[in-house]
Motif scaffolding. Structure first.
Motif, PDB file in Angstrom:
ATOM      1  N   LEU A   1       0.753  11.979  12.002  1.00 41.10           N
ATOM      2  CA  LEU A   1       1.637  11.430  10.983  1.00 41.10           C
ATOM      3  C   LEU A   1       0.918  11.475   9.635  1.00 41.10           C
ATOM      4  O   LEU A   1      -0.271  11.161   9.546  1.00 41.10           O
ATOM      5  N   GLU A   2       1.632  11.860   8.592  1.00 40.51           N
ATOM      6  CA  GLU A   2       1.021  12.074   7.276  1.00 40.51           C
ATOM      7  C   GLU A   2       1.007  10.796   6.445  1.00 40.51           C
ATOM      8  O   GLU A   2       1.756   9.858   6.698  1.00 40.51           O
ATOM      9  N   ASN A   3       0.129  10.809   5.437  1.00 42.90           N
ATOM     10  CA  ASN A   3       0.040   9.739   4.435  1.00 42.90           C
ATOM     11  C   ASN A   3      -0.192   8.376   5.079  1.00 42.90           C
ATOM     12  O   ASN A   3       0.483   7.388   4.766  1.00 42.90           O
ATOM     13  N   THR A   4      -1.148   8.303   5.998  1.00 41.89           N
ATOM     14  CA  THR A   4      -1.405   7.052   6.703  1.00 41.89           C
ATOM     15  C   THR A   4      -2.761   6.460   6.317  1.00 41.89           C
ATOM     16  O   THR A   4      -3.625   7.132   5.765  1.00 41.89           O
ATOM     17  N   THR A   5      -2.910   5.195   6.620  1.00 37.30           N
ATOM     18  CA  THR A   5      -4.151   4.477   6.368  1.00 37.30           C
ATOM     19  C   THR A   5      -4.435   3.559   7.550  1.00 37.30           C
ATOM     20  O   THR A   5      -3.511   3.133   8.257  1.00 37.30           O
ATOM     21  N   GLU A   6      -5.713   3.244   7.763  1.00 33.72           N
ATOM     22  CA  GLU A   6      -6.093   2.294   8.806  1.00 33.72           C
ATOM     23  C   GLU A   6      -6.221   0.883   8.254  1.00 33.72           C
ATOM     24  O   GLU A   6      -6.621  -0.034   8.972  1.00 33.72           O
TER      25      GLU A   6
ATOM     26  N   ASP B   1       0.863  -1.178   0.000  1.00 39.13           N
ATOM     27  CA  ASP B   1       0.000   0.000   0.000  1.00 39.13           C
ATOM     28  C   ASP B   1       0.901   1.230   0.000  1.00 39.13           C
ATOM     29  O   ASP B   1       1.829   1.309   0.805  1.00 39.13           O
ATOM     30  N   PRO B   2       0.660   2.210  -0.894  1.00 38.41           N
ATOM     31  CA  PRO B   2       1.515   3.399  -0.911  1.00 38.41           C
ATOM     32  C   PRO B   2       1.359   4.265   0.330  1.00 38.41           C
ATOM     33  O   PRO B   2       2.257   5.036   0.671  1.00 38.41           O
ATOM     34  N   CYS B   3       0.211   4.160   1.008  1.00 41.19           N
ATOM     35  CA  CYS B   3       0.038   4.853   2.283  1.00 41.19           C
ATOM     36  C   CYS B   3       0.610   3.987   3.408  1.00 41.19           C
ATOM     37  O   CYS B   3       0.782   2.782   3.262  1.00 41.19           O
ATOM     38  N   VAL B   4       0.888   4.602   4.535  1.00 45.14           N
ATOM     39  CA  VAL B   4       1.528   3.896   5.652  1.00 45.14           C
ATOM     40  C   VAL B   4       0.465   3.487   6.675  1.00 45.14           C
ATOM     41  O   VAL B   4      -0.295   4.326   7.160  1.00 45.14           O
ATOM     42  N   PHE B   5       0.419   2.211   6.975  1.00 45.75           N
ATOM     43  CA  PHE B   5      -0.521   1.702   7.972  1.00 45.75           C
ATOM     44  C   PHE B   5      -0.185   2.267   9.345  1.00 45.75           C
ATOM     45  O   PHE B   5       0.978   2.280   9.761  1.00 45.75           O
ATOM     46  N   LEU B   6      -1.219   2.711  10.062  1.00 43.11           N
ATOM     47  CA  LEU B   6      -1.044   3.285  11.393  1.00 43.11           C
ATOM     48  C   LEU B   6      -2.097   2.707  12.338  1.00 43.11           C
ATOM     49  O   LEU B   6      -3.293   2.790  12.067  1.00 43.11           O
ATOM     50  N   ASP B   7      -1.644   2.125  13.426  1.00 44.58           N
ATOM     51  CA  ASP B   7      -2.544   1.523  14.408  1.00 44.58           C
ATOM     52  C   ASP B   7      -2.039   1.836  15.807  1.00 44.58           C
ATOM     53  O   ASP B   7      -1.047   1.277  16.266  1.00 44.58           O
TER      54      ASP B   7
END
Length: 266
Positions: A242-247, A199-205
């Motif tokens: 944080l920028e450019n993140t995804t869940e 995924d080009p976005c960064v996973f954030l949890d």
């Protein structure tokens, strides 16, 4: 509870992070990483990451490294269960952590793994509620990815090289490609071992920080440049933006089976 991180450093400068360890992708035995490390390069009491599925030739190459692994390495994170058998057969007493990309999705599977290994890193394809159920029912603490690009697909073929040749493009090891039907973009990385789609976005949890049932929180800085890893971890725990993140799939179930034609998934 203080979070315990396993940090994949990427190309960033190494520096000590309190209550955390570095997880080094092992050269020739990992795939999808801009920077890999030999055993000689890593400091003692580190963890190594072997995420390739090994064939007979790979195993023959790994055997001579076992004495150094026994001497220097605190733990091994792996996907191929054959690694566990090699460590057992050769009496390599290190922490064993299995990280199956798409297999550790239920507490049944996780508890089966936990009968043989020290801990399991949950797959990244499950929802927040499914993670909560596993944490509630697992027989030991388990680990999760909390930051990093989600890997979607792995192929032993050199797909980027083939793509460049087909469209008359300059071959690059890293490229963002858009799938024409779904319009989904993929960050693709290729080396001599094959190709991985991220995924080009960064996973954030951050939902599971400070949870006593979490053994390790993985921070994967592959493709991500930070000024200071130590400062990044501090900011991460303080809920910094944080920028450019995804869940990812935390609030979106994976489609396991397509519905019959004309029907929809619930």
């Amino acid at each position: 509870m203080k979070n315990k991180f396993l940090i994949i450093p990427g190309t960033n400068t190494l520096e000590k992070v309190t209550n955390s360890y570095f997880l080094f992708p092992l050269k020739d035995f990992s795939i999808g990483y801009e920077k890999t490390f030999t055993l000689e390069e890593i400091p003692k009491e580190s963890y190594i990451y072997i995420n390739r599925l090994l064939d007979h030739e790979d195993i023959i190459k790994l055997i001579p490294l076992l004495p150094t692994i026994k001497e220097k390495v605190k733990g091994v994170v792996f996907e191929d269960l054959g690694i566990l058998e090699i460590l057992k057969e050769n009496k390599i007493n290190v922490e064993t952590i299995i990280y199956p990309s798409h297999a550790a999705c239920s507490f049944y599977t996780v508890n089966s793994y936990l009968e043989e290994v020290d801990t399991v890193i949950l797959s990244n394809d499950i929802t927040k509620e499914e993670i909560e159920e596993i944490l509630k029912k697992s027989t030991k603490p388990v680990g999760i990815l909390v930051y990093g690009h989600l890997p979607y697909m792995y192929s032993r073929r050199t797909l980027l090289k083939n793509y460049a040749q087909n469209y008359g493009l300059t071959h690059k090891k890293i490229r963002v490609v858009k799938e024409l039907v779904s319009k989904q973009e993929f960050l693709i990385f290729e080396d001599e071992k094959g190709t991985i789609f991220y995924d080009p976005c960064v996973f954030l949890d951050r939902y599971f920080l400070n949870n006593e049932k979490i053994s390790y929180s993985i921070v994967d800085l592959n493709f991500i440049k930070v000024e200071s890893i130590n400062k990044f971890i501090e900011d991460f725990e303080k809920q910094a933006v944080l920028e450019n993140t995804t869940e990812g799939f935390l609030h979106r179930k994976t489609i396991y089976r397509l519905p019959p034609k004309g029907e929809k998934n619930d």
